[in-house]
Design a protein around this motif. Structure first.
Motif, short mmCIF file in Angstrom:
data_model
loop_
_atom_site.label_atom_id
_atom_site.label_comp_id
_atom_site.label_asym_id
_atom_site.label_seq_id
_atom_site.Cartn_x
_atom_site.Cartn_y
_atom_site.Cartn_z
N LYS A 1 4.79 8.34 8.40
CA LYS A 1 4.89 8.38 9.86
C LYS A 1 4.08 9.53 10.47
O LYS A 1 4.45 10.08 11.52
CB LYS A 1 6.36 8.47 10.30
N ASP A 2 2.98 9.87 9.80
CA ASP A 2 2.10 10.91 10.32
C ASP A 2 1.02 10.25 11.17
O ASP A 2 -0.16 10.19 10.82
CB ASP A 2 1.47 11.69 9.15
N TRP A 3 1.43 9.72 12.32
CA TRP A 3 0.53 8.98 13.20
C TRP A 3 -0.60 9.84 13.73
O TRP A 3 -1.73 9.38 13.91
CB TRP A 3 1.32 8.38 14.37
N LYS A 4 -0.29 11.12 13.97
CA LYS A 4 -1.28 12.02 14.58
C LYS A 4 -2.51 12.16 13.69
O LYS A 4 -3.65 12.10 14.17
CB LYS A 4 -0.63 13.38 14.82
N SER A 5 -2.30 12.35 12.39
CA SER A 5 -3.43 12.52 11.47
C SER A 5 -4.27 11.25 11.38
O SER A 5 -5.50 11.31 11.27
CB SER A 5 -2.92 12.89 10.07
N VAL A 6 -3.60 10.09 11.45
CA VAL A 6 -4.32 8.82 11.38
C VAL A 6 -5.18 8.62 12.62
O VAL A 6 -6.37 8.28 12.53
CB VAL A 6 -3.34 7.65 11.21
N CYS B 1 -15.06 2.70 4.69
CA CYS B 1 -14.58 4.08 4.62
C CYS B 1 -14.46 4.54 3.17
O CYS B 1 -14.24 3.74 2.26
CB CYS B 1 -13.22 4.21 5.29
N ALA B 2 -14.58 5.84 2.96
CA ALA B 2 -14.30 6.41 1.65
C ALA B 2 -12.82 6.17 1.32
O ALA B 2 -11.98 6.18 2.20
CB ALA B 2 -14.60 7.90 1.64
N GLY B 3 -12.51 5.92 0.05
CA GLY B 3 -11.13 5.69 -0.34
C GLY B 3 -10.64 4.29 -0.04
O GLY B 3 -9.45 4.00 -0.15
N SER B 4 -11.56 3.39 0.34
CA SER B 4 -11.21 1.99 0.58
C SER B 4 -11.71 1.15 -0.59
O SER B 4 -12.30 1.67 -1.54
CB SER B 4 -11.85 1.49 1.89
N TYR C 1 -1.68 0.92 -5.73
CA TYR C 1 -1.56 -0.50 -6.06
C TYR C 1 -0.38 -1.16 -5.37
O TYR C 1 -0.40 -2.36 -5.11
CB TYR C 1 -1.49 -0.70 -7.58
N GLU C 2 0.65 -0.40 -5.07
CA GLU C 2 1.76 -0.98 -4.30
C GLU C 2 1.28 -1.38 -2.91
O GLU C 2 1.59 -2.49 -2.43
CB GLU C 2 2.91 0.03 -4.20
N MET C 3 0.53 -0.50 -2.25
CA MET C 3 -0.01 -0.82 -0.93
C MET C 3 -1.01 -1.98 -1.03
O MET C 3 -1.04 -2.88 -0.19
CB MET C 3 -0.69 0.42 -0.32
N TYR C 4 -1.81 -1.94 -2.06
CA TYR C 4 -2.83 -2.97 -2.32
C TYR C 4 -2.17 -4.34 -2.51
O TYR C 4 -2.59 -5.35 -1.94
CB TYR C 4 -3.59 -2.55 -3.57
N PHE C 5 -1.11 -4.36 -3.29
CA PHE C 5 -0.40 -5.61 -3.57
C PHE C 5 0.28 -6.16 -2.32
O PHE C 5 0.24 -7.37 -2.06
CB PHE C 5 0.65 -5.39 -4.68
N VAL C 6 0.91 -5.29 -1.55
CA VAL C 6 1.61 -5.73 -0.33
C VAL C 6 0.63 -6.36 0.65
O VAL C 6 0.89 -7.44 1.21
CB VAL C 6 2.35 -4.55 0.32
N ASN D 1 -5.70 6.35 1.92
CA ASN D 1 -4.92 7.56 2.21
C ASN D 1 -4.25 7.47 3.58
O ASN D 1 -3.15 8.00 3.78
CB ASN D 1 -5.83 8.80 2.18
N LEU D 2 -4.92 6.80 4.52
CA LEU D 2 -4.36 6.68 5.87
C LEU D 2 -3.13 5.79 5.89
O LEU D 2 -2.20 6.03 6.66
CB LEU D 2 -5.43 6.14 6.83
N TYR D 3 -3.11 4.77 5.04
CA TYR D 3 -1.91 3.93 4.95
C TYR D 3 -0.74 4.74 4.39
O TYR D 3 0.42 4.56 4.79
CB TYR D 3 -2.17 2.72 4.06
N PHE D 4 -1.05 5.64 3.46
CA PHE D 4 -0.01 6.51 2.92
C PHE D 4 0.54 7.42 4.01
O PHE D 4 1.75 7.65 4.11
CB PHE D 4 -0.57 7.34 1.77
N LEU D 5 -0.36 7.93 4.87
CA LEU D 5 0.08 8.76 5.99
C LEU D 5 0.94 7.97 6.97
O LEU D 5 1.89 8.49 7.56
CB LEU D 5 -1.13 9.36 6.71
N LEU D 6 0.60 6.69 7.13
CA LEU D 6 1.42 5.83 8.01
C LEU D 6 2.82 5.66 7.44
O LEU D 6 3.81 5.64 8.19
CB LEU D 6 0.76 4.47 8.17
#
Length: 481
Positions: A259-264, A340-343, A183-188, A251-256
């Motif tokens: 700073k796990d750019w490679k996984s994204v 995407c799943a998780g969106s 929800y923090e990412m969602y709100f931002v 989940n990808l925003y969390f990885l960002l």
């Protein structure tokens, strides 16, 4: 089955809804509208229910996956049943079935409507319509988990039941912390869109309600002409970008953030999602360039509509029923695929299609090379047999429910395109279809039976079928576990 715990959690959830209803009540009072009293009345009813059911915790508090599915299914139905009451009490939607349809469409972020004059609604009521998108986008249960004190042992079965896609998982060890991060990412992201829309000339109210609808990938607008009302390339561009962003796995925003750019960058679903969008936009742009006279104008409308349909948002800036058949077929195709799943988006989900395509390729390899050892991989990891079985069951149930729904809706005797696209758009939580349920039309002319079928389809689509089917199983209620 721990029925006392189920009742306790549902009581707490209805109490949360009662508190949430005070927000549109405040909006109504700010604008000097009497409709605010309808929200207060329902809020009081829900507060009483909370005091009766949600205050005293049972001695046995443990719940498991099956109970999680029951709670999730009942929660979405109950939130919709009570969330529809302010529409009726205020007189905005006098017919309860219509109000229920509108509320289910809001919470499931579908965006289909029975209203023919949206701009005549009170400001508080319109705010509530769009706010249901924002709550339902991340999930009613995730929203409740974030603001209640439900322990982590019982939180995770609820989150898994509400987000049952192939990649639903925790971001951090504690489920409530996961809900908070989401929800923090969602709100931002929502706040950023509000600011950017205001830069484009929208007033604060319009920017907030359209951001709510974009964030939840829902599509409700306070304008009869949806986003086309503003006729602004800037506003179209901002909403297009944010629709695509909200269709990405969070989940990808969390990885960002880590700073796990490679996984994204290596995420196969993300690459497929963006690839489908780019291909659809390119083909439609070429296909409609003669209608709009220039490549830039064609690109503007094609990109907005593709983003709106694949993310199942449902906004429109053009009547795509007037576009060539190729463009309409492409839009119907991406309507199937979804986000995407998780969106916050609906649809079958890109990852399921990717895995399905790989499964087909694997079967072909087995036929050509019987002794070869082949596995299906996603993002470098082996896809388990259980996941593959779940996807196959999902597709089978999806087709069965869609066919049955089309048959039931056909009783109204509308043309096949109307009946089929009406079911397709509701089960995929998109909003507009084609023919009589096209972007400039709606669902008001259907019978009460069809509206109930569509409401069921919206709920089934949002919860990805299994929780609802389990809830309807008599065997589930007979068993003790």
């Amino acid at each position: 089955m721990n029925k006392k715990m189920i009742i306790y959690i549902l009581g707490k959830m209805l109490g949360v809804e009662g508190a949430v209803l005070l927000i549109p009540a405040i909006v109504s009072f700010v604008y000097g509208e009497r409709s605010g009293l309808s929200f207060v009345a329902v809020s009081v009813i829900l507060a009483v229910i909370f005091l009766l059911l949600g205050r005293k915790k049972p001695e046995s508090t443990t719940i498991y996956g099956k109970e999680g599915f029951v709670i999730v299914g009942l929660a979405w139905v109950l939130w919709s049943l009570f969330g529809a009451l302010p529409f009726c009490i205020s007189g905005s939607i006098p017919n309860y079935i219509d109000a229920f349809f509108e509320t289910v469409s809001g919470f499931t972020t579908t965006g289909s409507t029975i209203l023919t004059d949206i701009e005549s609604l009170p400001m508080g009521v319109n705010f509530w319509r769009c706010f249901t998108h924002w709550i339902g986008g991340m999930g009613v249960l995730v929203f409740v988990l974030m603001i209640t004190s439900l322990d982590d042992q019982n939180s995770m079965p609820l989150m898994r039941a509400e987000m049952p896609g192939p990649e639903a998982d925790k971001l951090v060890p504690k489920a409530r912390h996961t809900a908070k991060i989401l929800y923090e990412m969602y709100f931002v992201l929502t706040a950023a869109e509000v600011v950017l829309l205001m830069f484009g000339g929208m007033n604060l109210y319009d920017a907030v309600v359209h951001s709510f609808s974009t964030a939840g990938t829902g599509g409700f607008s306070n304008r009869n002409a949806s986003v086309s009302f503003y006729d602004s390339a800037y506003i179209d561009g901002v909403i297009t970008v944010f629709m695509i962003l909200f269709g990405v796995n969070f989940n990808l925003y969390f990885l960002l953030l880590l700073k796990d750019w490679k996984s994204v960058l290596k995420n196969e679903e993300l690459r497929a999602y963006l690839g489908i969008i780019a291909t659809a936009i390119a083909v439609i742009t070429v296909n409609i360039v003669n209608i709009y006279g220039s490549v830039l104008h064609a690109f503007r409308y094609a990109s907005f509509q593709v983003a709106s349909i694949i993310t199942t948002t449902g906004f429109y800036t053009a009547d795509f029923e007037l576009w060539p058949q190729l463009s309409q077929v492409i839009l119907l195709t991406v309507m199937f695929v979804g986000a995407c799943a998780g969106s916050t988006g609906g649809g079958i989900k890109v990852c399921r299609f990717v895995i399905l395509c790989k499964s087909i390729r694997q079967e072909l390899k087995k036929i050509l090379h019987p002794n070869a050892v082949t596995v299906v991989k996603m993002n470098g990891k082996k896809v388990s047999a259980e996941t593959l079985r779940g996807i196959n069951v999902y597709f089978a149930a999806y087709i069965f429910i869609m066919v049955l729904s089309v048959i039931l809706v056909s009783i109204d005797n509308f043309d096949f395109a109307t009946s089929f696209s009406g079911v397709l758009t509701t089960i995929n939580n998109v909003g507009p279809g084609i023919s009589k349920v096209g972007p400039v039309d709606n669902f008001y002319m259907f019978s009460p039976l069809s509206k109930i079928v569509f409401s069921f389809d919206m709920l089934v689509g949002r919860l990805e079928i299994i929780p609802f089917l389990l809830m309807l199983s008599l065997d589930l209620w007979r068993r003790r576990f």
